[in-house]
Write a protein that holds these residues in place. Structure first.
Motif, PDB file in Angstrom:
ATOM      1  N   UNK A   4       0.830  -1.208   0.000  1.00 46.69           N
ATOM      2  CA  UNK A   4       0.000   0.000   0.000  1.00 46.69           C
ATOM      3  C   UNK A   4       0.871   1.267   0.000  1.00 46.69           C
ATOM      4  N   UNK A   5       1.984   1.220   0.735  1.00 50.42           N
ATOM      5  CA  UNK A   5       2.918   2.350   0.720  1.00 50.42           C
ATOM      6  C   UNK A   5       3.536   2.504  -0.660  1.00 50.42           C
ATOM      7  N   UNK A   6       3.920   1.390  -1.240  1.00 50.54           N
ATOM      8  CA  UNK A   6       4.517   1.424  -2.574  1.00 50.54           C
ATOM      9  C   UNK A   6       3.538   2.029  -3.578  1.00 50.54           C
ATOM     10  N   UNK A   7       2.292   1.621  -3.518  1.00 52.90           N
ATOM     11  CA  UNK A   7       1.278   2.168  -4.420  1.00 52.90           C
ATOM     12  C   UNK A   7       1.114   3.665  -4.210  1.00 52.90           C
ATOM     13  N   UNK A   8       1.120   4.106  -2.959  1.00 55.63           N
ATOM     14  CA  UNK A   8       0.998   5.531  -2.666  1.00 55.63           C
ATOM     15  C   UNK A   8       2.172   6.296  -3.277  1.00 55.63           C
ATOM     16  N   UNK A   9       3.391   5.791  -3.069  1.00 54.23           N
ATOM     17  CA  UNK A   9       4.584   6.475  -3.573  1.00 54.23           C
ATOM     18  C   UNK A   9       4.602   6.481  -5.101  1.00 54.23           C
ATOM     19  N   UNK A  35      -2.344  10.074   2.790  1.00 53.56           N
ATOM     20  CA  UNK A  35      -1.638   8.941   3.407  1.00 53.56           C
ATOM     21  C   UNK A  35      -2.121   8.708   4.831  1.00 53.56           C
ATOM     22  N   UNK A  36      -2.333   9.783   5.566  1.00 51.17           N
ATOM     23  CA  UNK A  36      -2.799   9.665   6.948  1.00 51.17           C
ATOM     24  C   UNK A  36      -4.170   9.000   7.012  1.00 51.17           C
ATOM     25  N   UNK A  37      -5.061   9.386   6.090  1.00 51.50           N
ATOM     26  CA  UNK A  37      -6.395   8.782   6.046  1.00 51.50           C
ATOM     27  C   UNK A  37      -6.335   7.294   5.742  1.00 51.50           C
ATOM     28  N   UNK A  38      -5.270   6.882   5.059  1.00 51.96           N
ATOM     29  CA  UNK A  38      -5.075   5.465   4.746  1.00 51.96           C
ATOM     30  C   UNK A  38      -4.237   4.764   5.822  1.00 51.96           C
ATOM     31  N   UNK A  39      -3.965   5.488   6.920  1.00 57.04           N
ATOM     32  CA  UNK A  39      -3.144   4.966   8.025  1.00 57.04           C
ATOM     33  C   UNK A  39      -1.758   4.525   7.574  1.00 57.04           C
ATOM     34  N   UNK A  40      -1.170   5.289   6.657  1.00 57.41           N
ATOM     35  CA  UNK A  40       0.170   4.996   6.183  1.00 57.41           C
ATOM     36  C   UNK A  40       1.167   5.843   6.964  1.00 57.41           C
TER      37      UNK A  40
END
Length: 79
Positions: A4-9, A35-40
């Protein structure tokens, strides 16, 4: 890296980046809120990568400002 982090980046990297620090701050904050809303939560190296992506097209002095600002933010990461 968490998928999920990779997808965000990757998504962040594909967006049109600001051309000045004045535009960079709202852009960064809006994306960090997503990112915060996705708890990343990002590690220091991940924050560094985000800073490099964000500042890629900025003048050198503004790149340094982005780096300093994000280094402060990375002190608050949890992962």
């Amino acid at each position: 890296m968490d998928p999920e982090k990779l997808q965000f980046i990757l998504s962040f990297a594909q967006k049109d980046k600001p051309k000045s620090m004045k535009e960079a701050m709202p852009f960064l904050l809006a994306n960090m809120n997503i990112a915060k809303k996705k708890n990343l939560n990002f590690t220091a190296p991940e924050v560094q990568l985000i800073a490099e992506i964000l500042s890629r097209d900025l003048p050198e002095a503004e790149k340094e400002r982005v780096q300093k600002m994000l280094s402060v933010m990375s002190r608050n990461t949890k992962n």
